[in-house]
Design an enzyme around this catalytic site. Sequence first.
Site, PDB file in Angstrom:
ATOM      1  CB  SER A 176      -0.796  -0.025   1.244  1.00 42.25           C
ATOM      2  OG  SER A 176      -1.381   1.318   1.407  1.00 42.25           O
ATOM      3  CE1 TYR A 212      -4.121  -2.875   5.312  1.00 38.89           C
ATOM      4  CE2 TYR A 212      -3.549  -0.563   5.067  1.00 38.89           C
ATOM      5  CZ  TYR A 212      -3.913  -1.701   4.519  1.00 38.89           C
ATOM      6  OH  TYR A 212      -3.965  -2.036   3.286  1.00 38.89           O
ATOM      7  CE  LYS A 222      -1.440  -4.278   3.378  1.00 38.53           C
ATOM      8  NZ  LYS A 222      -1.691  -5.764   2.663  1.00 38.53           N
TER       9      LYS A 222
HETATM   10  P1  NAD Z   1     -10.750  -7.425   0.733  1.00 40.63           P
HETATM   11  O1  NAD Z   1     -11.032  -7.469   2.259  1.00 40.63           O
HETATM   12  O2  NAD Z   1     -12.017  -7.151  -0.080  1.00 40.63           O
HETATM   13  O3  NAD Z   1      -9.943  -8.953   0.299  1.00 40.63           O
HETATM   14  C1  NAD Z   1      -9.229  -9.530   1.128  1.00 40.63           C
HETATM   15  C2  NAD Z   1      -9.513 -10.906   1.062  1.00 40.63           C
HETATM   16  O4  NAD Z   1      -8.854 -11.681   1.934  1.00 40.63           O
HETATM   17  C3  NAD Z   1     -11.069 -10.914   1.372  1.00 40.63           C
HETATM   18  O5  NAD Z   1     -11.764 -11.796   0.613  1.00 40.63           O
HETATM   19  C4  NAD Z   1     -11.058 -11.848   2.668  1.00 40.63           C
HETATM   20  O6  NAD Z   1     -12.074 -12.539   3.049  1.00 40.63           O
HETATM   21  C5  NAD Z   1      -9.692 -12.387   2.789  1.00 40.63           C
HETATM   22  N1  NAD Z   1      -8.828 -13.036   3.862  1.00 40.63           N
HETATM   23  C6  NAD Z   1      -8.517 -12.139   4.834  1.00 40.63           C
HETATM   24  N2  NAD Z   1      -7.631 -12.859   5.779  1.00 40.63           N
HETATM   25  C7  NAD Z   1      -7.796 -14.163   5.548  1.00 40.63           C
HETATM   26  C8  NAD Z   1      -7.250 -15.289   6.002  1.00 40.63           C
HETATM   27  N3  NAD Z   1      -6.454 -15.428   7.076  1.00 40.63           N
HETATM   28  N4  NAD Z   1      -7.423 -16.537   5.304  1.00 40.63           N
HETATM   29  C9  NAD Z   1      -7.928 -16.341   4.007  1.00 40.63           C
HETATM   30  N5  NAD Z   1      -8.601 -15.415   3.333  1.00 40.63           N
HETATM   31  C10 NAD Z   1      -8.279 -14.214   4.384  1.00 40.63           C
HETATM   32  O7  NAD Z   1      -9.724  -6.165   0.466  1.00 40.63           O
HETATM   33  P2  NAD Z   1      -9.319  -5.783  -0.960  1.00 40.63           P
HETATM   34  O8  NAD Z   1      -9.577  -4.429  -1.055  1.00 40.63           O
HETATM   35  O9  NAD Z   1      -9.675  -6.426  -2.216  1.00 40.63           O
HETATM   36  O10 NAD Z   1      -7.675  -5.672  -0.499  1.00 40.63           O
HETATM   37  C11 NAD Z   1      -6.786  -6.619  -0.909  1.00 40.63           C
HETATM   38  C12 NAD Z   1      -5.350  -6.521  -0.478  1.00 40.63           C
HETATM   39  O11 NAD Z   1      -4.858  -5.171  -0.923  1.00 40.63           O
HETATM   40  C13 NAD Z   1      -5.215  -6.241   1.078  1.00 40.63           C
HETATM   41  O12 NAD Z   1      -4.124  -6.541   1.581  1.00 40.63           O
HETATM   42  C14 NAD Z   1      -5.331  -4.800   1.322  1.00 40.63           C
HETATM   43  O13 NAD Z   1      -4.674  -4.425   2.558  1.00 40.63           O
HETATM   44  C15 NAD Z   1      -4.604  -4.434   0.226  1.00 40.63           C
HETATM   45  N6  NAD Z   1      -4.558  -3.067   0.033  1.00 40.63           N
HETATM   46  C16 NAD Z   1      -6.194  -2.606  -0.315  1.00 40.63           C
HETATM   47  C17 NAD Z   1      -6.299  -1.134  -0.466  1.00 40.63           C
HETATM   48  C18 NAD Z   1      -7.852  -0.644  -0.619  1.00 40.63           C
HETATM   49  O14 NAD Z   1      -8.093   0.373  -0.739  1.00 40.63           O
HETATM   50  N7  NAD Z   1      -8.675  -1.739  -0.961  1.00 40.63           N
HETATM   51  C19 NAD Z   1      -5.343  -0.183  -0.583  1.00 40.63           C
HETATM   52  C20 NAD Z   1      -3.981  -0.744  -0.436  1.00 40.63           C
HETATM   53  C21 NAD Z   1      -3.670  -2.203  -0.157  1.00 40.63           C
HETATM   54  N1  UFG Z   2     -13.079  10.711   3.471  1.00 41.65           N
HETATM   55  C1  UFG Z   2     -14.305  11.559   4.031  1.00 41.65           C
HETATM   56  N2  UFG Z   2     -15.141  10.975   4.178  1.00 41.65           N
HETATM   57  C2  UFG Z   2     -15.457   9.775   4.508  1.00 41.65           C
HETATM   58  C3  UFG Z   2     -14.432   8.817   3.875  1.00 41.65           C
HETATM   59  C4  UFG Z   2     -13.069   9.405   3.690  1.00 41.65           C
HETATM   60  O1  UFG Z   2     -14.019  12.656   3.786  1.00 41.65           O
HETATM   61  O2  UFG Z   2     -16.460   9.322   4.926  1.00 41.65           O
HETATM   62  C5  UFG Z   2     -11.911  11.296   2.987  1.00 41.65           C
HETATM   63  C6  UFG Z   2     -10.576  10.983   3.847  1.00 41.65           C
HETATM   64  O3  UFG Z   2     -10.538  11.985   4.996  1.00 41.65           O
HETATM   65  C7  UFG Z   2      -9.536  10.992   2.737  1.00 41.65           C
HETATM   66  C8  UFG Z   2     -10.193  10.578   1.530  1.00 41.65           C
HETATM   67  O4  UFG Z   2     -11.492  10.646   1.685  1.00 41.65           O
HETATM   68  O5  UFG Z   2      -9.088  12.247   2.524  1.00 41.65           O
HETATM   69  C9  UFG Z   2      -9.801   8.895   0.980  1.00 41.65           C
HETATM   70  O6  UFG Z   2     -10.231   8.237   2.224  1.00 41.65           O
HETATM   71  P1  UFG Z   2     -10.436   6.497   2.251  1.00 41.65           P
HETATM   72  O7  UFG Z   2     -10.539   6.102   3.599  1.00 41.65           O
HETATM   73  O8  UFG Z   2     -11.264   6.155   1.015  1.00 41.65           O
HETATM   74  O9  UFG Z   2      -8.886   6.249   1.706  1.00 41.65           O
HETATM   75  P2  UFG Z   2      -7.278   6.646   2.610  1.00 41.65           P
HETATM   76  O10 UFG Z   2      -6.721   7.398   1.713  1.00 41.65           O
HETATM   77  O11 UFG Z   2      -7.662   7.159   3.970  1.00 41.65           O
HETATM   78  O12 UFG Z   2      -6.982   5.078   2.751  1.00 41.65           O
HETATM   79  C10 UFG Z   2      -6.449   4.472   1.612  1.00 41.65           C
HETATM   80  C11 UFG Z   2      -6.815   2.888   1.842  1.00 41.65           C
HETATM   81  C12 UFG Z   2      -5.965   2.486   3.169  1.00 41.65           C
HETATM   82  C13 UFG Z   2      -4.469   2.782   3.116  1.00 41.65           C
HETATM   83  C14 UFG Z   2      -4.521   4.260   2.789  1.00 41.65           C
HETATM   84  C15 UFG Z   2      -2.902   4.863   2.658  1.00 41.65           C
HETATM   85  O13 UFG Z   2      -7.919   2.787   2.229  1.00 41.65           O
HETATM   86  O14 UFG Z   2      -5.816   0.978   3.200  1.00 41.65           O
HETATM   87  O15 UFG Z   2      -4.978   4.483   1.526  1.00 41.65           O
HETATM   88  O16 UFG Z   2      -2.348   4.350   1.238  1.00 41.65           O
HETATM   89  F1  UFG Z   2      -3.641   2.708   4.319  1.00 41.65           F
END
Ligand code: NAD
Ligand code: UFG
Length: 339
Positions: free
Chosen positions: A125, A150, A154
Amino acid sequence: MGKILLAGGAGYIGGHTAVELLEAGYDVVIVDNYSNSSPEAVRRIEEITGKSVTTYELDIKDTDKLENVFKDNDISAVIHFAGLKAVGESVAKPVMYYRNNIDTTLSLLECMSKYGVHNIIFSSSATVYGEENPVPYTEEMKRGTCTNPYGWTKVMMEQILEDASKADAELSVVLLRYFNPIGAHPSGRMGEDPQGIPNNLMPYVSQVAVGRREKLTIFGKDYDTPDGTCRRDYIHVVDLAKGHVKAVDYVFGHKGVEVFNLGTGTPYSVTEIVDTFEKVNGVPVPHVYGERRPGDLPESYANADKALRVLGWKTEKTLADMCRDSWNWQKNNPNGYNK
Ligand code: NAD
Ligand code: UFG
């Protein structure tokens, strides 16, 4: 070539990646415990691609059970999506986050070593750049100080994978640092399906637009940014998924660790997201301005040059596409996969 194991492949990003890999001709195996997803997501992957997918419901921390997946399938690479990802929850339940996110990684590495699998792509991330680094972030910057457990998971998992690679010259590790994935599959059949009250901006906006929530609170309007609200590098989940296909192609011809930012390189503010969503979709998103959310950085966006130079990947979709596809998913599936 063997199969690509998608750990956490029923989730939001894993599911979209499964579709892109299947459409590119790869064979995939999904392992998920559905702690934050549902078997219905796998059914939709099959529906969109017309292919059936081998799926295992198990906890990846359980190395003995995970081993059966490696025993039963010819796995050539792993993409590790499995993790807990809610920033606020990680502050309240740090031990659960460290246990789940670190142990899934160790369990996968142990099975890979035992079964001679040398290729792993990891869902990292932008959060690992921490508070110190200036935007836009470039891959050679040092990992910074995170504001929550969290983010630290990472940072730690990147370190674990680097150490594993130093000890095993055969290992090929690709660390993908995602920026802010939003949007959904253009079919309207797959998208983000958060449990409970969404933490992230776009699912919240969509749920307000569909009438599930009364109004959006925009967290802070006094940041040192052009309109006073935070700016992020929003990336369409299908562009992100396509980045994984490029990373799979790359991981096979490589040894050691390589890091890539997956973002667009262009930041948008919270206000711009709300305005674009309303305009493109013709629906109102009632909103108010509130206090800053603790831990939020004013700006986070990528320099995405390396992914273009090395992987030949860049994003193709616009912010309007992201808003349109998020809404298309939300309005056709107001309660997510629970219909
Ligand atoms: P998500 O929660 O939709 O997908 C993660 C999946 O992993 C889920 O289906 C969950 O059931 C499964 N899982 C969790 N723990 C498990 C375990 N112990 N055994 C088996 N399955 C397990 O999340 P996502 O948005 O698809 O994110 C995927 C990856 O990308 C995550 O590692 C997340 O941290 C990373 N990531 C996501 C974002 C974001 O904003 N969505 C940003 C940066 C990084
Ligand atoms: N925000 C609002 N109102 C809400 C939700 C979010 O104003 O109800 C704003 C936040 O303050 C931020 C922006 O929208 O300015 C984006 O927020 P998100 O929660 O969607 O995303 P973040 O950038 O905070 O977080 C994301 C991922 C995390 C990761 C982080 C840093 O969800 O997994 O980026 O990389 F850790």
